[in-house]
Design a protein around this motif. Sequence first.
Motif, PDB file in Angstrom:
ATOM      1  N   VAL A  24      25.795 -13.733  15.290  1.00  0.00           N
ATOM      2  CA  VAL A  24      25.997 -13.042  16.496  1.00  0.00           C
ATOM      3  C   VAL A  24      25.981 -14.055  18.009  1.00  0.00           C
ATOM      4  N   ASN A  25      26.783 -13.603  18.533  1.00  0.00           N
ATOM      5  CA  ASN A  25      26.784 -14.635  19.855  1.00  0.00           C
ATOM      6  C   ASN A  25      26.889 -13.815  21.194  1.00  0.00           C
ATOM      7  N   CYS A  26      27.500 -12.557  21.220  1.00  0.00           N
ATOM      8  CA  CYS A  26      27.628 -11.524  22.258  1.00  0.00           C
ATOM      9  C   CYS A  26      27.953 -10.213  21.730  1.00  0.00           C
ATOM     10  N   VAL A  27      27.383  -9.200  22.318  1.00  0.00           N
ATOM     11  CA  VAL A  27      27.494  -7.935  22.160  1.00  0.00           C
ATOM     12  C   VAL A  27      27.937  -7.247  23.637  1.00  0.00           C
ATOM     13  N   GLN A  28      28.861  -6.508  23.594  1.00  0.00           N
ATOM     14  CA  GLN A  28      29.352  -5.660  24.613  1.00  0.00           C
ATOM     15  C   GLN A  28      29.516  -4.212  24.259  1.00  0.00           C
ATOM     16  N   CYS A  29      28.930  -3.255  25.248  1.00  0.00           N
ATOM     17  CA  CYS A  29      29.111  -2.053  25.147  1.00  0.00           C
ATOM     18  C   CYS A  29      30.014  -1.631  26.238  1.00  0.00           C
ATOM     19  N   ILE A  30      30.944  -0.936  26.106  1.00  0.00           N
ATOM     20  CA  ILE A  30      31.903  -0.476  26.862  1.00  0.00           C
ATOM     21  C   ILE A  30      31.817   1.025  27.166  1.00  0.00           C
ATOM     22  N   TYR A  90      23.465  -9.521  36.748  1.00  0.00           N
ATOM     23  CA  TYR A  90      22.987  -9.813  35.504  1.00  0.00           C
ATOM     24  C   TYR A  90      21.531 -10.382  35.536  1.00  0.00           C
ATOM     25  N   TRP A  91      20.735 -10.359  34.341  1.00  0.00           N
ATOM     26  CA  TRP A  91      19.320 -10.692  34.201  1.00  0.00           C
ATOM     27  C   TRP A  91      19.352 -11.753  33.270  1.00  0.00           C
ATOM     28  N   VAL A  92      18.357 -12.854  33.336  1.00  0.00           N
ATOM     29  CA  VAL A  92      18.210 -13.802  32.180  1.00  0.00           C
ATOM     30  C   VAL A  92      16.899 -13.257  31.761  1.00  0.00           C
ATOM     31  N   THR A  93      16.990 -13.183  30.386  1.00  0.00           N
ATOM     32  CA  THR A  93      15.656 -13.076  29.707  1.00  0.00           C
ATOM     33  C   THR A  93      15.502 -14.051  28.601  1.00  0.00           C
ATOM     34  N   PRO A  94      14.291 -14.263  27.906  1.00  0.00           N
ATOM     35  CA  PRO A  94      13.891 -15.529  27.024  1.00  0.00           C
ATOM     36  C   PRO A  94      14.840 -15.727  26.208  1.00  0.00           C
ATOM     37  N   THR A  95      15.553 -14.609  25.772  1.00  0.00           N
ATOM     38  CA  THR A  95      16.235 -14.745  24.602  1.00  0.00           C
ATOM     39  C   THR A  95      18.064 -14.487  24.785  1.00  0.00           C
ATOM     40  N   GLY A  96      18.170 -14.559  26.168  1.00  0.00           N
ATOM     41  CA  GLY A  96      19.635 -14.657  26.477  1.00  0.00           C
ATOM     42  C   GLY A  96      19.926 -13.962  27.838  1.00  0.00           C
ATOM     43  N   ILE A  97      21.248 -13.414  28.090  1.00  0.00           N
ATOM     44  CA  ILE A  97      21.637 -12.904  29.430  1.00  0.00           C
ATOM     45  C   ILE A  97      22.110 -11.584  29.248  1.00  0.00           C
ATOM     46  N   VAL A  98      21.632 -10.549  30.085  1.00  0.00           N
ATOM     47  CA  VAL A  98      22.081  -9.261  30.025  1.00  0.00           C
ATOM     48  C   VAL A  98      22.792  -9.102  31.396  1.00  0.00           C
ATOM     49  N   GLY A  99      24.094  -8.614  31.144  1.00  0.00           N
ATOM     50  CA  GLY A  99      24.656  -8.097  32.628  1.00  0.00           C
ATOM     51  C   GLY A  99      25.487  -7.005  32.389  1.00  0.00           C
ATOM     52  N   ILE A 100      25.838  -6.300  33.396  1.00  0.00           N
ATOM     53  CA  ILE A 100      26.528  -5.137  33.652  1.00  0.00           C
ATOM     54  C   ILE A 100      27.730  -5.560  34.602  1.00  0.00           C
ATOM     55  N   SER A 101      28.868  -4.884  34.506  1.00  0.00           N
ATOM     56  CA  SER A 101      30.013  -5.096  35.448  1.00  0.00           C
ATOM     57  C   SER A 101      30.844  -4.035  35.494  1.00  0.00           C
ATOM     58  N   ILE A 102      31.882  -3.793  36.062  1.00  0.00           N
ATOM     59  CA  ILE A 102      32.733  -2.859  36.368  1.00  0.00           C
ATOM     60  C   ILE A 102      34.208  -3.431  36.008  1.00  0.00           C
ATOM     61  N   GLY A 103      34.771  -2.959  34.840  1.00  0.00           N
ATOM     62  CA  GLY A 103      35.968  -3.425  34.458  1.00  0.00           C
ATOM     63  C   GLY A 103      37.301  -2.932  35.001  1.00  0.00           C
ATOM     64  N   SER A 104      38.344  -3.517  35.019  1.00  0.00           N
ATOM     65  CA  SER A 104      39.488  -3.121  35.451  1.00  0.00           C
ATOM     66  C   SER A 104      40.216  -1.590  34.729  1.00  0.00           C
ATOM     67  N   ASN A 105      39.641  -1.319  33.692  1.00  0.00           N
ATOM     68  CA  ASN A 105      39.932   0.022  33.169  1.00  0.00           C
ATOM     69  C   ASN A 105      38.973   1.109  33.771  1.00  0.00           C
ATOM     70  N   VAL A 106      38.170   0.824  34.918  1.00  0.00           N
ATOM     71  CA  VAL A 106      37.303   1.449  35.318  1.00  0.00           C
ATOM     72  C   VAL A 106      36.195   2.233  34.536  1.00  0.00           C
ATOM     73  N   ALA A 116      20.543 -18.467  21.499  1.00  0.00           N
ATOM     74  CA  ALA A 116      20.731 -19.102  20.254  1.00  0.00           C
ATOM     75  C   ALA A 116      22.091 -18.869  19.708  1.00  0.00           C
ATOM     76  N   GLY A 117      22.792 -17.929  19.852  1.00  0.00           N
ATOM     77  CA  GLY A 117      24.095 -17.879  19.397  1.00  0.00           C
ATOM     78  C   GLY A 117      24.874 -18.574  20.190  1.00  0.00           C
ATOM     79  N   SER A 118      24.701 -18.662  21.535  1.00  0.00           N
ATOM     80  CA  SER A 118      25.603 -19.348  22.301  1.00  0.00           C
ATOM     81  C   SER A 118      25.562 -20.827  22.004  1.00  0.00           C
ATOM     82  N   THR A 119      24.220 -21.282  21.807  1.00  0.00           N
ATOM     83  CA  THR A 119      24.087 -22.862  21.443  1.00  0.00           C
ATOM     84  C   THR A 119      24.973 -22.945  20.183  1.00  0.00           C
ATOM     85  N   ILE A 120      24.769 -22.245  18.810  1.00  0.00           N
ATOM     86  CA  ILE A 120      25.462 -22.490  17.880  1.00  0.00           C
ATOM     87  C   ILE A 120      26.941 -22.338  18.029  1.00  0.00           C
TER      88      ILE A 120
END
Length: 133
Positions: A24-30, A90-106, A116-120
């Motif tokens: 696992v590299n990235c998880v997004q909740c929309i 966005y927030w930098v944590t010891p294990t990765g980056i957590v972010g929130i944004s607004i997408g074009s689908n509102v 770790a997943g990003s390094t791999i």
Amino acid sequence: EFTGIFLKKSIKMIVTVTPTSKQVNCVQCIFDSQTTFAGIMTEYSDLVASLTIKYGEPKESEEIYIYPYEKGDKFGLTAIKTENTNIRAYWVTPTGIVGISIGSNVDCVLSYLDRAGSTIQTAENEAINQSQL
């Protein structure tokens, strides 16, 4: 792609994995799309507040409107739909980056990028690129 409930709200979840080892590299909740500017900004602000309680103040936060749009000009919804905004934190944590944004689908998009997943991912992409030479 999965669907479910997160923070008492309906979401679509997308999980991205590395190309070779499938880590696992990235998880997004929309979150569901909103129909009004006030609705999306309230949801975004609520999510930022919840994440700030958990992670502290964001590393970076911005609400940018691209010309011809301006903050407070009554065209915020149109600016979002036409991708003329950059509203994120966005927030930098010891294990990765957590972010929130607004997408074009509102919709609000909550993302977690695993360190770790990003390094791999980077290593596997480089190996794939080298093998194609």
